[in-house]
Write a protein that holds these residues in place. Structure first.
Motif: not given
Length: 985
Positions: A438-466
């Motif tokens: 359970e401790e491992f899963e909590a640590a993994r989830e916290a890290r991967m959710k943090g990465v995902r937030r930054i990924f979406e903010r840096r690459l998916k938000a406000d990217t130019p259109g086609t």
């Protein structure tokens, strides 16, 4: 089992497994060897048995491997050089064979695993050591495979530029984690194979005489070498195997050849390279073969993998790549358990870093780092990533990579997925220093959710259109009539040809296949090009004296293209000359100013367009470097020129520099970054610097202490009014002490030849020395005294008039200053005792008569209204007014505009209007000359080219242009008559 091993087993992450392992080990290993284990060695053995079933079985199958626990190097990282030395020693002992390399790898992979599982090394050390081990093994395997094939088939050779035969070398380029020195335990190694040049394989060395018959081509040789290398490296043997090799990242993927020449790679990446290929080349590194060839490969790939400019849409592309991975690569149900490819996994951290490298590393070489952790810190230093994001990503990257290692080390499999079985999860948690699953899963989830937030903010938000624009049809097939309507509205003359060219612009010429991505980039450029064309509702502004382009800008719209058909044709020629269609379209989308500037350039100057097509890098280098906004004086230009003083071919150096400066000044003019007075000054400064540099070259060539003469500029050079295609009117003046004038004349000819000698690169300026005493019949170089005697005794009035524009430009400054004083005295008709008495009070009438003769003889018959220089009210009228006023009042002012301004402030009725109209005509002359870089001064008579000149000059209708010209010239002639005609009455 001894006490030390028992205690270590009880403290291990999986005590039961370790107990079973030790029991099995006791049955195959010598009891004495186990009894000698120290507590530290026992801890390492227990850590290994807990974390890697595969490595534990290796020991049970080969008990001799227990020797690794006595190896003191397990406590510290082994350097690559140390590994190389050890492998060479094994070769000396066991023979140069692939099985030697396999045994070497098996031993050190076990040693590194012990260091990792026993926490004797941090992740950066472990992955670098794994990478070094792989590089040493691959280098040795490549060398053996090359030797074996060469012994059977012969050596590959190619002919160099001089025609001499040279050995052809090959190399292995690592990509991915091996390229970045971030290798896993079970990673595939992503490789490319390259060789120098195409050529042939000979059993003996080819030479000048009769060469042996070729056995095969170089391509066949290196294809076979790659096949043999892959086979040996991936083959399973009793000693184990080396590495799995993945060749899918090579050009054309599984359908492409295994090995290519450098030229083939360059052509592929220039024509077809995609964003994902840029990203994978970021980590490219040589791991085997010829290191010089590796350097050439990386230099070749540098502009592609680290472009100076790239379309910001690249962020959307990277995000789309990750979406495809989510849909296609990660198995159903594993998206949240895959630490590499899942949401918030290792790949997203790598994509965040690599996307920023694509955007910025071309201009910031400091960011060209293959290691993910290293580059994260550099992104913070350049303020491209918040420090808190970098800390979070870096900590998550190391933690997830350790999880990845623990997963792969268990069975020696390439896996990235968290197991579902509870006991497996619990063991993984213990290996990661977490008390429970359970401790491992909590640590993994916290890290991967943090990465995902930054990924979406840096690459998916406000990217130019086609960039798709609803203003034009999305395709050509079936929409031809809509395209024809659109081209007609935007004033294309040949609509059918325009339709064909637009289609080729997007889809490529028929003999070239263009990728969908390149076509999309082309579509994004079409609205920008159409926005520059004439179109419905575009109204031309009133043109001020400072130029049409400035007027359009003040009106809030772009100056339209005068000839969209020609621009489109020129763009296609430029693309063909550039050669890398996709790369070029990325550059233009990233820097639309470059694209729009090229369109304006192709519309405004045929001469500069040809120059840009011959040297496509000139324009984007000027824009990206910021040099377009720099205003250069002659001193700065001369300093630049002196960088080439040691070149053997001074003609070539001068012409290359001159072309770059012509382009810089021309683009400044076209963009309106310099008004016509400024660009005249810059052209004149360039001419001054080139003359001064030419004198320095000749002085240096003949080992003279100083220049033996001064160079005096007359006409536009003297007035610092050099325009496109202007000649340089020169006088060569020697001091009165000079002797051997024949030798001095030869030196003067050398100076002129450096500027006006025709070469394959053209010339700098036409030089004209016919205004010297006695013209072409006179001596080229004359003493100061000879000039003085000539002007007093034999000179005609027009020659004295020319001295109003005399200026010392180059050479001996003292002689130049003396000549300027002499010229000022001679042309001062206000002083008593001067030449005014010789020519009499009617001298203005004589100048007027000469002006009328020029008007009659130099104005083309029937084109009086088009002759903006020699015709009535043309530029020559204003120039004569400036010169006559200077002579009347004794002013020393070679520049026409400044002389007119001085006259307007003192004694010239209507002077302000004359100055405005003179500026307008000079601007039109510049626009006319800019097109062909010839000394044109007559507008075209044909309606079509006259219309195009009208548009370039800021008029939507030729009739308005004609009317304005007539008004301006009538006003100039009126002031001219006031100044010169009363004097003859």
């Amino acid at each position: 089992m001894n006490t030390v091993l028992a205690r270590a087993a009880r403290q291990a992450a999986d005590p039961e497994r370790v107990q079973r392992f030790l029991g099995a080990l006791a049955g195959v290993a010598e009891a004495a060897s186990l009894a000698r284990f120290t507590p530290e060695q026992a801890r390492c053995l227990a850590a290994l048995a807990s974390g890697s079933q595969a490595q534990a079985e290796e020991i049970l199958n080969t008990p001799e491997l227990l020797a690794v626990f006595a190896d003191e190097t397990r406590n510290s990282r082994r350097e690559k050089a140390s590994l190389e030395s050890e492998l060479e020693a094994r070769f000396d002992r066991d023979g140069q064979e692939l099985k030697t390399i396999r045994g070497f790898r098996r031993f050190h992979l076990l040693r590194i695993a012990i260091r990792d599982l026993a926490r004797l090394g941090a992740l950066p050390e472990i992955v670098q050591e794994l990478s070094d081990l792989a590089e040493v093994c691959l280098e040795a395997a490549w060398r053996l495979c090359f030797q074996q094939l060469a012994e059977r088939a012969g050596r590959p050779w190619h002919q160099g530029p001089s025609g001499r035969w040279q050995p052809t070398e090959g190399c292995v380029i690592a990509l991915g984690k091996l390229g970045g020195r971030e290798l896993n335990y079970s990673s595939d190694v992503d490789l490319l194979f390259a060789y120098n040049e195409e050529g042939d394989v000979f059993r003996g060395a080819p030479g000048q005489g009769k060469s042996p018959r070729p056995v095969m081509s170089n391509h066949q040789f290196f294809q076979r070498l790659a096949e043999a290398f892959i086979s040996e490296v991936t083959r399973r043997a009793p000693e184990g195997f080396l590495y799995r090799i993945d060749m899918r990242l090579r050009p054309e993927g599984n359908g492409g050849p295994l090995s290519r020449s450098l030229a083939s790679y360059e052509n592929y990446y220039a024509q077809w390279g995609q964003t994902w290929e840029r990203m994978m080349l970021i980590k490219a590194r040589g791991v085997a073969g010829d290191r010089a060839l590796v350097g050439e490969f990386l230099e070749m790939a540098q502009p592609f993998r680290f472009p100076r400019s790239i379309n910001p849409n690249v962020l959307a592309e990277v995000a789309a790549m990750k979406d495809r991975i989510d849909r296609e690569v990660v198995k159903t149900g594993e998206l949240d358990r895959n630490v590499k490819l899942g949401r918030g996994g290792i790949r997203e951290i790598e994509f965040i870093v690599q996307s920023q490298q694509l955007l910025h590393a071309g201009r910031q070489p400091f960011l060209q780092a293959p290691q993910t952790l290293d580059c994260l810190q550099k992104l913070v230093q350049y303020e491209l990533l918040p420090a808190e994001d970098a800390v979070m990503l870096g900590e998550a990257y190391q933690w997830l990579r350790e999880v990845e290692h623990r997963l792969q080390m268990e069975d020696g499999r390439q896996t990235h997925t968290i197991p579902e079985a509870p006991e497996a999860r619990q063991r993984l948690a213990r290996l990661m220093d977490c008390g429970t699953a359970e401790e491992f899963e909590a640590a993994r989830e916290a890290r991967m959710k943090g990465v995902r937030r930054i990924f979406e903010r840096r690459l998916k938000a406000d990217t130019p259109g086609t960039g798709k624009d609803p203003g034009f049809p999305p395709v050509f097939e079936g929409f031809e009539d809509e395209w024809r309507r659109l081209l007609t509205e935007h004033r294309f003359r040949d609509v059918e040809k325009g339709l064909q060219l637009f289609r080729e612009f997007v889809e490529g010429p028929g003999f070239v296949h263009v990728s969908a991505r390149t076509s999309n980039l082309a579509r994004q450029l079409i609205p920008r090009l159409l926005a520059l064309c004439p179109g419905p509702g575009r109204v031309a502004p009133r043109v001020p004296s400072r130029g049409a382009d400035a007027a359009w800008r003040e009106a809030g719209v772009r100056a339209p293209l005068s000839d969209p058909d020609r621009v489109l044709t020129r763009l296609e020629s430029f693309i063909g000359g550039y050669g890398a269609r996709g790369t070029l379209f990325e550059l233009w989308n990233r820097n639309p100013d470059i694209f729009e500037l090229l369109a304006l350039l192709f519309d405004r100057s045929e001469f500069l367009a040809e120059l840009a097509i011959r040297d496509p890098d000139l324009v984007d280098e000027l824009v990206i470097s910021g040099r377009l906004r720099q205003r250069k004086a002659s001193g700065e230009t001369l300093r630049d020129l002196r960088h080439g003083i040691g070149d053997a071919d001074q003609h070539l150096w001068l012409r290359q520099y001159h072309q770059a400066e012509l382009m810089r000044i021309g683009l400044r003019d076209i963009l309106g970054l310099a008004d016509f007075e400024q660009y005249l000054e810059e052209f004149s400064a360039l001419a001054d610097a080139c003359l001064r540099y030419a004198v320095e070259v000749v002085v240096r060539r003949h080992r003279l202490k100083a220049s033996p003469f001064a160079i005096i500029g007359l006409g536009k050079l003297g007035g610092a009014e050099i325009d496109y295609g202007s000649d340089l009117d020169l006088l060569f003046v020697a001091p009165n002490s000079a002797r051997n004038f024949d030798r001095l004349s030869k030196l003067a000819i050398e100076v002129m030849d450096l500027l006006s000698g025709r070469t394959a690169q053209g010339l700098l300026f036409q030089t004209d020395a016919r205004l010297r005493p006695d013209g072409e019949d006179g001596r080229l170089v004359n003493s100061l005294k000879a000039f003085e005697e000539y002007y007093h005794q034999r000179a005609q009035l027009w020659e004295i008039q020319s001295l109003t524009r005399a200026r010392a430009v180059a050479g001996d400054p003292n002689v130049g200053a003396e000549f300027e004083v002499l010229a000022g005295e001679l042309a001062d008709f206000s002083r008593r005792g001067g030449l005014a008495e010789k020519f009499g009070v009617g001298w203005p009438a004589a100048i007027h008569a000469m002006r009328m003769r020029i008007q009659r003889e130099r104005t083309p018959a029937g084109r009086e209204d088009l002759a903006i220089k020699t015709g009535a009210g043309g530029l020559m009228d204003a120039e004569f007014v400036a010169q006559v006023m200077s002579m009347k009042h004794g002013w020393r002012e070679p520049n026409t505009l400044r002389a007119l301004q001085r006259a307007e402030q003192t004694a010239l009725p209507g002077g302000a209007e004359l100055i405005d109209n003179y500026r307008r005509l000079r601007r039109i002359e510049g626009i006319l000359r800019r097109w062909s870089y010839e000394g044109e001064s007559v507008l075209p008579a044909d309606p079509a080219p006259f219309y195009r000149v009208s548009v370039r000059c800021g008029f939507a209708a030729p009739e308005a242009f004609r009317a304005a010209l007539a008004d301006w010239r009538a006003s100039i002639r009126e002031v001219y008559n006031r100044v010169l005609i009363p004097a003859e009455r």
